[in-house]
Write an enzyme that holds these catalytic residues in place. Structure first.
Site, PDB file in Angstrom:
ATOM      1  N   ASN A  11      -7.893  -1.890 -20.828  1.00  0.00           N
ATOM      2  CA  ASN A  11      -8.609  -1.145 -19.789  1.00  0.00           C
ATOM      3  C   ASN A  11      -9.790  -1.989 -19.315  1.00  0.00           C
ATOM      4  O   ASN A  11     -10.668  -2.336 -20.114  1.00  0.00           O
ATOM      5  CB  ASN A  11      -9.087   0.195 -20.371  1.00  0.00           C
ATOM      6  N   ARG A  49     -12.228   6.539 -10.908  1.00  0.00           N
ATOM      7  CA  ARG A  49     -12.919   7.820 -11.012  1.00  0.00           C
ATOM      8  C   ARG A  49     -13.278   8.358  -9.629  1.00  0.00           C
ATOM      9  O   ARG A  49     -13.503   7.586  -8.689  1.00  0.00           O
ATOM     10  CB  ARG A  49     -14.192   7.668 -11.849  1.00  0.00           C
ATOM     11  N   HIS A 195      -8.829   5.753 -26.495  1.00  0.00           N
ATOM     12  CA  HIS A 195     -10.222   6.181 -26.360  1.00  0.00           C
ATOM     13  C   HIS A 195     -11.018   5.901 -27.634  1.00  0.00           C
ATOM     14  O   HIS A 195     -10.748   6.449 -28.688  1.00  0.00           O
ATOM     15  CB  HIS A 195     -10.415   7.643 -25.971  1.00  0.00           C
TER      16      HIS A 195
HETATM   17  C1  LIG Z   1      -9.249   8.393 -20.658  1.00  0.00           C
HETATM   18  C2  LIG Z   1     -10.064   7.429 -21.440  1.00  0.00           C
HETATM   19  O1  LIG Z   1     -10.383   7.633 -22.572  1.00  0.00           O
HETATM   20  C3  LIG Z   1     -10.492   6.173 -20.808  1.00  0.00           C
HETATM   21  O2  LIG Z   1      -9.379   5.470 -20.434  1.00  0.00           O
HETATM   22  C4  LIG Z   1     -11.366   6.415 -19.606  1.00  0.00           C
HETATM   23  O3  LIG Z   1     -11.245   5.326 -18.724  1.00  0.00           O
HETATM   24  C5  LIG Z   1     -12.791   6.553 -20.102  1.00  0.00           C
HETATM   25  O4  LIG Z   1     -13.638   6.596 -18.980  1.00  0.00           O
HETATM   26  P1  LIG Z   1     -14.607   5.356 -18.719  1.00  0.00           P
HETATM   27  O5  LIG Z   1     -13.723   4.124 -18.628  1.00  0.00           O
HETATM   28  O6  LIG Z   1     -15.287   5.699 -17.437  1.00  0.00           O
HETATM   29  O7  LIG Z   1     -15.516   5.274 -19.919  1.00  0.00           O
HETATM   30  N1  LIG Z   2      -7.143   5.810 -22.190  1.00  0.00           N
HETATM   31  C1  LIG Z   2      -8.025   5.043 -23.060  1.00  0.00           C
HETATM   32  C2  LIG Z   2      -8.431   3.768 -22.391  1.00  0.00           C
HETATM   33  O1  LIG Z   2      -7.816   3.343 -21.419  1.00  0.00           O
HETATM   34  C3  LIG Z   2      -9.569   2.997 -22.922  1.00  0.00           C
HETATM   35  O2  LIG Z   2     -10.523   3.821 -23.543  1.00  0.00           O
HETATM   36  P1  LIG Z   2     -11.762   3.044 -24.220  1.00  0.00           P
HETATM   37  O3  LIG Z   2     -11.173   2.033 -25.189  1.00  0.00           O
HETATM   38  O4  LIG Z   2     -12.521   2.370 -23.117  1.00  0.00           O
HETATM   39  O5  LIG Z   2     -12.545   4.123 -24.932  1.00  0.00           O
END
Ligand SMILES: CC(=O)[C@@H](O)[C@H](O)COP(=O)(O)O
Ligand SMILES: NCC(=O)COP(=O)(O)O
Length: 247
Positions: A11, A49, A195
């Protein structure tokens, strides 16, 4: 049981957080995504977002065009976001709850309490050829609802496990995730998780045999400050390979 190595979705939201902090053109999230892919990421996740606090619309369109692996677009269940997903047509969409005032995602979707809305979103996205994942708490009632909604994939929220205040609480949360993964797999769903996962807590999640993919972002970008992004991805992939029980 699954018969492949557990996958890593990187991510890149918080590369964009750094860019938005000063409104500069750098660091470029798309560059980060390509580096992560070359280092072994199996996919790239980006959360568009509603408040555009980090990832921007242009990031998503560029990522769709340049990624060699696959794009997992995280988004709220809104008309706007479903419309954008229909135009971008990413490989996958992960539907997540959003509250404007939240610092980060605070929990899973209430699929059971909004079944018709979730069915609508799953239908719209599936008809656009997008694989739908529902970001839910490790809760059997939400898993049942995900099946009714027509989603082929669930992503189990590991935030309570990651934020556990003591070993006993962490063990209890891990047991919830293990049971939810078994239950969801038995219901025919692909099981992902994410997460708050990091180098210290990811091993136990990797060892869950039903687990197909982990989406990890914040801890990767944080460690990349010290080790570099490519090395961080390689290090995490090695930990995941070592601890994966998928066969
Ligand atoms: C759904 C999740 O847990 C994450 O993928 C999400 O992207 C968290 O939001 P932020 O990246 O804005 O912290
Ligand atoms: N859905 C979880 C994600 O994409 C990344 O979450 P995080 O590792 O940034 O808390």
């Amino acid at each position: 049981m699954n018969n492949k190595q557990i996958l890593l979705g990187v991510n890149i939201d918080h590369v964009a957080t750094l860019r938005q902090a000063r409104g500069t053109l750098y660091p470029e999230p798309v560059q980060a995504a390509l580096i992560a892919e070359q280092a072994g990421a199996d996919g790239i996740t980006a959360h568009l977002r509603e408040d555009r606090r980090h990832i921007q619309d242009r990031d998503i369109y560029l990522l769709k065009d340049v990624l060699h692996t696959r794009l997992n677009l995280e988004m709220a269940v809104t008309d706007e976001m479903v419309g954008i997903a229909g135009k971008v047509r990413p490989f996958a969409c992960c539907l997540v709850p959003e509250k404007r005032e939240e610092l980060t995602t605070e929990g899973g979707l209430d699929v059971a309490g909004n079944l018709h809305r979730m069915q609508w979103a799953c239908d719209k996205l599936a008809s656009a050829g997008v694989e739908v994942s529902l970001f839910i708490d490790p809760d059997e009632s939400q898993i049942d609802a995900a099946v009714k909604a027509g989603a082929p994939v669930v992503e189990l929220h590991t935030g309570c496990y990651a934020d556990a205040e003591n070993p006993q609480q962490q063990a209890e949360e891990l047991a919830r995730i293990r049971q939810a993964a078994f239950y969801a797999h038995s219901a025919g769903l692909q099981v992902n998780a994410g997460h708050g996962l990091n180098f210290h807590n990811v091993e136990a999640i990797c060892a869950i045999p039903e687990m197909v993919e982990l989406n990890i972002g914040h801890s990767i970008i944080a460690q990349a400050v010290f080790s570099g992004l490519a090395q961080t991805v390689r290090d995490l992939k090695r930990i995941m390979r070592t601890n994966s029980r998928r066969f």
